[in-house]
Write an enzyme that holds these catalytic residues in place. Structure first.
Site, PDB file in Angstrom:
ATOM      1  N   VAL A   1       5.194 -38.849   9.353  1.00 49.03           N
ATOM      2  CA  VAL A   1       6.750 -39.106  10.527  1.00 49.03           C
ATOM      3  C   VAL A   1       5.891 -40.391  11.295  1.00 49.03           C
ATOM      4  CG1 VAL A   1       6.058 -37.218  11.996  1.00 49.03           C
ATOM      5  CG2 VAL A   1       8.937 -38.863  12.089  1.00 49.03           C
TER       6      VAL A   1
ATOM      7  N   GLY B   1      13.261 -36.010  20.634  1.00 46.32           N
ATOM      8  CA  GLY B   1      14.068 -36.346  19.229  1.00 46.32           C
ATOM      9  C   GLY B   1      14.444 -35.131  19.020  1.00 46.32           C
ATOM     10  N   ARG B   2      14.496 -35.389  17.751  1.00 42.84           N
ATOM     11  CA  ARG B   2      15.050 -34.049  16.970  1.00 42.84           C
ATOM     12  C   ARG B   2      14.665 -33.121  16.919  1.00 42.84           C
ATOM     13  NH1 ARG B   2      15.049 -39.216  13.928  1.00 42.84           N
ATOM     14  NH2 ARG B   2      13.102 -38.855  13.214  1.00 42.84           N
TER      15      ARG B   2
ATOM     16  N   PRO C   1      17.048 -42.283  29.808  1.00 42.04           N
ATOM     17  CA  PRO C   1      18.291 -40.698  28.977  1.00 42.04           C
ATOM     18  C   PRO C   1      18.863 -41.040  27.837  1.00 42.04           C
ATOM     19  CG  PRO C   1      17.982 -41.982  31.300  1.00 42.04           C
ATOM     20  CD  PRO C   1      17.983 -42.919  30.888  1.00 42.04           C
ATOM     21  N   ARG C   2      18.694 -39.624  26.820  1.00 44.06           N
ATOM     22  CA  ARG C   2      19.298 -40.177  25.986  1.00 44.06           C
ATOM     23  C   ARG C   2      20.207 -38.685  25.740  1.00 44.06           C
ATOM     24  NH1 ARG C   2      15.593 -42.340  22.742  1.00 44.06           N
ATOM     25  NH2 ARG C   2      14.432 -42.460  22.643  1.00 44.06           N
TER      26      ARG C   2
ATOM     27  N   ARG D   1       0.875 -35.602  19.314  1.00 47.89           N
ATOM     28  CA  ARG D   1      -0.047 -36.617  18.107  1.00 47.89           C
ATOM     29  C   ARG D   1      -1.898 -36.566  19.706  1.00 47.89           C
ATOM     30  NH1 ARG D   1       1.481 -36.583  14.121  1.00 47.89           N
ATOM     31  NH2 ARG D   1       1.176 -38.632  12.615  1.00 47.89           N
TER      32      ARG D   1
ATOM     33  N   ASP E   1      -1.691 -28.131  18.306  1.00 44.76           N
ATOM     34  CA  ASP E   1      -1.745 -28.685  17.039  1.00 44.76           C
ATOM     35  C   ASP E   1      -2.723 -29.910  17.051  1.00 44.76           C
ATOM     36  OD1 ASP E   1      -1.386 -27.960  14.105  1.00 44.76           O
ATOM     37  OD2 ASP E   1       0.175 -29.454  13.971  1.00 44.76           O
TER      38      ASP E   1
ATOM     39  N   GLU F   1      -9.696 -35.969  14.511  1.00 43.27           N
ATOM     40  CA  GLU F   1      -9.095 -33.901  14.200  1.00 43.27           C
ATOM     41  C   GLU F   1     -10.194 -34.768  12.384  1.00 43.27           C
ATOM     42  OE1 GLU F   1      -4.820 -34.701  13.127  1.00 43.27           O
ATOM     43  OE2 GLU F   1      -4.945 -34.004  14.894  1.00 43.27           O
TER      44      GLU F   1
ATOM     45  N   HIS G   1      -3.531 -29.408  12.886  1.00 42.05           N
ATOM     46  CA  HIS G   1      -2.912 -29.694  12.723  1.00 42.05           C
ATOM     47  C   HIS G   1      -1.612 -29.637  11.471  1.00 42.05           C
ATOM     48  CE1 HIS G   1      -1.127 -34.056  12.382  1.00 42.05           C
ATOM     49  NE2 HIS G   1      -0.317 -33.777  12.345  1.00 42.05           N
TER      50      HIS G   1
END
Length: 351
Positions: free
Chosen positions: A106, A185-186, A210-211, A268, A292, A297, A316
């Site tokens: 993603v 977000g989602r 704003p969302r 991230r 995570d 990494e 991760h």
């Protein structure tokens, strides 16, 4: 191995006279390189499509850069994962035939978007299919950090478990807390939906703007970054890594947070200044952190963050469920095939 070779051998045994025509037909198919052994659903889609000839780096470990630069030469499409740096050097090595790049991720901070846009290369990615897995892992990491589960397991295994003590291994609970989300977000919404049953008192968030539609789903209030830091008992980082968000979680943010605050990052590693986080955790400025994702990494085993009991670090694995990884693989394959056909991709990153 190019996947057409097995079919060619089979055809040689059955109908030798057709081999030349078959080989000619195969050689005209778009050439694709898959940079990692991806989950089987995506590979099955590529194999059964009959639309491409592909070669794959058949390993769980990343393809060496030298090998990658050699293998992409002349390819029409590339299916990659987030460990491959897709930059000008690689695109030059691939050459002018390259039309489509499909990443099984993603995030896209491993892609040089300007270079891809300049060369007219279409990009597919895999959002949405990993939302549930990432949200679940974020909640698990939050609880493991706030209730000190890793510490507790260590104490039980190493003989630290003695008589019952009133404040031993006490942590912080979600009931009546304020949960902050940086980047709504989602995934941020999905995290909040899972935390609601824990009797969270309030959700707040900040973003580039704003969302209201997403915020309405979880009854979240839009606040400034400073307010987010000051008010959150738990702060979940869900934003993409961009030039604007790089290092946004730094001493300026940590110093404004509550002493009992728990910081969780499943986005991230680059959004966090890890030196500042270490300072905040080691001096009691905040209570704990669960990560995570890190920079780099894998995080070297001698990194100072590993020395802290109040820092839980995972390798991760937010999207690491069989269902999700297979869905990502399938979507990446379908993006690639659609792009090579010149059709709309199921999920295309607009450059």
């Amino acid at each position: 191995m190019w996947c057409s070779r097995t079919a060619l051998g089979r055809l040689q045994k059955i109908a030798p006279c057709t081999v030349t025509g078959f080989h000619r037909a195969i050689s005209t198919l778009p050439k694709v390189y898959v940079t990692r052994k991806v989950p089987p659903d995506g590979l099955d889609i590529l194999r059964k499509s009959g639309q491409v000839q592909f070669e794959m780096w058949d390993s769980d470990d990343p393809v060496p850069r030298v090998e990658l630069l050699k293998k992409v030469k002349g390819c029409d499409g590339i299916l990659c994962v987030l460990t491959e740096k897709i930059d000008a050097q690689l695109l030059d090595a691939a050459g002018p035939n390259l039309k489509v790049l499909s990443t099984m991720s993603v995030g896209f901070d491993h892609l040089s978007l300007d270079e891809l846009k300049k060369r007219g290369i279409r990009v597919g990615y895999t959002p949405e299919v990993l939302t549930d897995a990432v949200a679940e892992l974020t909640v698990a990491l939050l609880l493991a950090t706030s209730r000190r589960l890793i510490e507790a397991t260590h104490e039980a295994k190493t003989g630290g478990w003695g008589t019952w003590r009133t404040l031993w291994l006490c942590g912080h609970e979600l009931a009546n807390s304020t949960v902050g989300i940086l980047g709504l977000g989602r995934i941020g919404v999905a995290i909040a939906e899972r935390l609601k049953p824990f009797k969270v008192k309030k959700f707040i968030y900040t973003d580039v703007e704003p969302r209201p539609e997403l915020a309405k789903m979880i009854e979240a209030e839009y606040v400034s970054l400073d307010e987010l830091a000051k008010e959150s008992d738990f702060l979940a980082i869900c934003c993409a890594l961009t030039p604007e968000t790089h290092g946004i979680c730094n001493w300026n943010l940590f110093s404004k947070m509550k002493k009992n605050a728990i910081f969780i990052n499943t986005s991230r590693g680059g959004v966090v200044n890890q030196e500042d986080l270490y300072e905040a955790l080691s001096t009691g400025v905040i209570a704990g952190a669960g990560l995570d994702v890190t920079t780099p990494e894998p995080l070297p085993t001698h990194h100072p963050l590993y020395t802290l009991k109040n820092c839980v670090i995972l390798p991760h694995v937010a999207s690491a469920s069989y269902t999700t990884r297979n869905s990502m693989s399938a979507l990446a394959a379908n993006n690639l095939l659609a792009g090579l056909r010149g059709e709309p991709m199921p999920k295309e990153l607009k450059l």
